[in-house]
Design an enzyme around this catalytic site. Structure first.
Site, PDB file in Angstrom:
ATOM      1  N   HIS A 224      -5.822   9.419   1.914  1.00 46.42           N
ATOM      2  CA  HIS A 224      -7.103   9.692   1.239  1.00 46.42           C
ATOM      3  C   HIS A 224      -8.221   9.332   2.200  1.00 46.42           C
ATOM      4  O   HIS A 224      -8.014   8.627   3.186  1.00 46.42           O
ATOM      5  CB  HIS A 224      -7.241   8.902  -0.067  1.00 46.42           C
ATOM      6  CG  HIS A 224      -7.216   7.413   0.116  1.00 46.42           C
ATOM      7  ND1 HIS A 224      -8.284   6.698   0.637  1.00 46.42           N
ATOM      8  CD2 HIS A 224      -6.249   6.493  -0.135  1.00 46.42           C
ATOM      9  CE1 HIS A 224      -7.980   5.420   0.686  1.00 46.42           C
ATOM     10  NE2 HIS A 224      -6.742   5.256   0.225  1.00 46.42           N
ATOM     11  N   ASP A 351      11.901  -1.351  -6.891  1.00 43.25           N
ATOM     12  CA  ASP A 351      12.577  -2.333  -6.048  1.00 43.25           C
ATOM     13  C   ASP A 351      12.204  -3.754  -6.484  1.00 43.25           C
ATOM     14  O   ASP A 351      11.034  -4.137  -6.437  1.00 43.25           O
ATOM     15  CB  ASP A 351      12.179  -2.118  -4.589  1.00 43.25           C
ATOM     16  CG  ASP A 351      13.118  -2.804  -3.624  1.00 43.25           C
ATOM     17  OD1 ASP A 351      13.189  -4.049  -3.666  1.00 43.25           O
ATOM     18  OD2 ASP A 351      13.777  -2.102  -2.839  1.00 43.25           O
ATOM     19  N   SER A 366      -2.042   2.050   1.057  1.00 40.68           N
ATOM     20  CA  SER A 366      -2.365   3.478   1.120  1.00 40.68           C
ATOM     21  C   SER A 366      -1.927   4.048   2.461  1.00 40.68           C
ATOM     22  O   SER A 366      -2.290   3.525   3.510  1.00 40.68           O
ATOM     23  CB  SER A 366      -3.870   3.686   0.938  1.00 40.68           C
ATOM     24  OG  SER A 366      -4.277   3.331  -0.348  1.00 40.68           O
TER      25      SER A 366
END
Length: 400
Positions: A224, A351, A366
């Site tokens: 992004h 997990d 990110s």
């Protein structure tokens, strides 16, 4: 017609309308799962997008007679070969392989001009409150000139305003890709300094995750764009630098409070990894310095096209627990045609180790590569604020 017969007709009508509405909703849902555009490996390929019994009901037809450009064609998807669902465009491209990242990186960006965050009130020497820039300068503007002189930093802007002597100054702005000029009359504040009431910045920095590096040394990260923390606007940049970064601690994410990777960026020439050329809605892009040496420490994966990504088990490669490693996730939803390109996938961390370390997805993750069936399929982009175990991802096809 008696009341009982009328009642039966009403019930039958409602039943038919209900069936029609359900059928319409199902068809609409099927259409959403068919990408508007696909990249395929061979001309004439018609990807089977649905599995099981549903896959037997969906028929495909390649429209060879429709040429939409070199290496492009159209695919018609229909239900039972009779009910048209969608015509998707397809482009032919060879499979691509990239080196997968997963390591934290420090990001430093210089904006294209001095970015205006907001305007604010000033306490003048006369004891009054005013804002000289109000109505002239707007949040999101980029100040590029003062009295015809080009500036690039907030310090230069402050210098020009403070040395104006209270005389009117002309500002050259870039607003919505248009050049605009305006005048501002600085006032003397209660410390004897001339100010215009402009809150500005010309750089930003932070920690993110490297997604991939291609064979030419070009990288993509974050998944992004980098936006201003106050305005939320995507920052226009002149250049930037990618640095090595160390994660010192992890703030676990909780409901309503996203966590983060907390660390330090090494702003020294010896820790400089590469240059940043572009800040786009799909991520930040640039070139790695000394790429052959870095490639020795990375693993190459083939990239997957969006229609090749499936809901179900996958993994992400990210930094947690003092090292970069893979952790299990579940791809719960695919949004093939979402207008928000950074939210093409809905993910859930499964997990136990990663949940214990971070609580799920945290800021700084990110760009973490998403792997499935031996391919890189995308990158992590956002976290659900009210559920840090879940987040969004972008298709690697969109990053590339």
């Amino acid at each position: 017609m008696n009341a009982r017969k009328k009642y039966r007709i009403l019930v039958c009508t409602l039943l038919v309308l209900s069936v029609m509405a359900t059928a319409g909703a199902c068809v609409a849902a099927l259409k959403r799962q068919i990408p508007d555009h696909m990249t395929v490996r061979e001309r004439g390929e018609a990807p089977a997008l649905f599995s099981g019994l549903l896959g037997n009901w969906i028929e495909t037809k390649v429209e060879d007679s429709v040429e939409t450009g070199e290496g492009k064609y159209e695919i018609l998807y229909s239900l039972f070969g009779r009910i048209p669902l969608k015509t998707a465009s397809a482009s032919v491209a060879e499979s691509k392989s990239v080196y997968v990242g997963g390591a934290p990186v420090g990001i430093y960006l210089d904006t294209k001009g001095v970015y205006v965050v907001d305007t604010g009130m000033i306490q003048t020497a006369a004891g009054e409150s005013c804002c000289p820039a109000q109505g002239s300068v707007k949040s999101g503007d980029y100040i590029e000139k003062v009295d015809g002189k080009e500036i690039a930093t907030k310090e230069e802007l402050v210098e020009c305003i403070s040395t104006s002597g209270g005389k009117e100054v002309e500002l050259g702005l870039r607003r919505d890709d248009q050049e605009v000029s305006c005048t501002v009359l600085p006032v003397e504040d209660d410390t004897g300094t001339y100010r215009a009431g402009i809150w500005a910045r010309n750089n930003t920095q932070g920690i993110g995750t490297l997604t991939y590096v291609d064979e030419e040394g070009h990288f993509g990260a974050l998944g992004h764009g980098i936006s201003d923390v106050d305005t939320g606007e995507l920052l226009e940049i002149t250049d930037g630098v990618l640095y090595d970064a160390d994660v010192l601690s992890v703030v676990k994410g909780t409901q309503g409070s996203p966590g983060e990777l907390s660390g330090v960026i090494h702003y020294k020439e010896g820790y400089r990894i590469g240059v940043i050329d572009e800040n786009s809605s799909n991520g930040i892009y640039g070139t790695i310095s000394g790429f052959p040496l870095l490639a020795e420490h990375l693993t190459k994966y083939e990239t997957a096209n969006r229609q090749e990504v499936k809901t179900g088990p996958a993994s992400i490669l990210c930094f947690a627990g003092g090292t970069t490693k893979t952790f299990e996730i579940e791809i719960e939803e695919l949004r093939m045609n979402d207008k928000n390109i950074n939210k093409g996938m809905v993910l859930r961390v499964t997990d136990p180790e990663l949940l214990e370390l971070t609580g799920g997805i945290v800021q700084g993750m990110s760009g973490s590569p998403i792997l499935q069936n031996g391919r890189i399929v995308g990158a992590v982009t956002h976290v659900f604020v009210n559920n840090p175990e879940k987040g969004y991802g972008i298709f690697i096809e969109d990053m590339l």
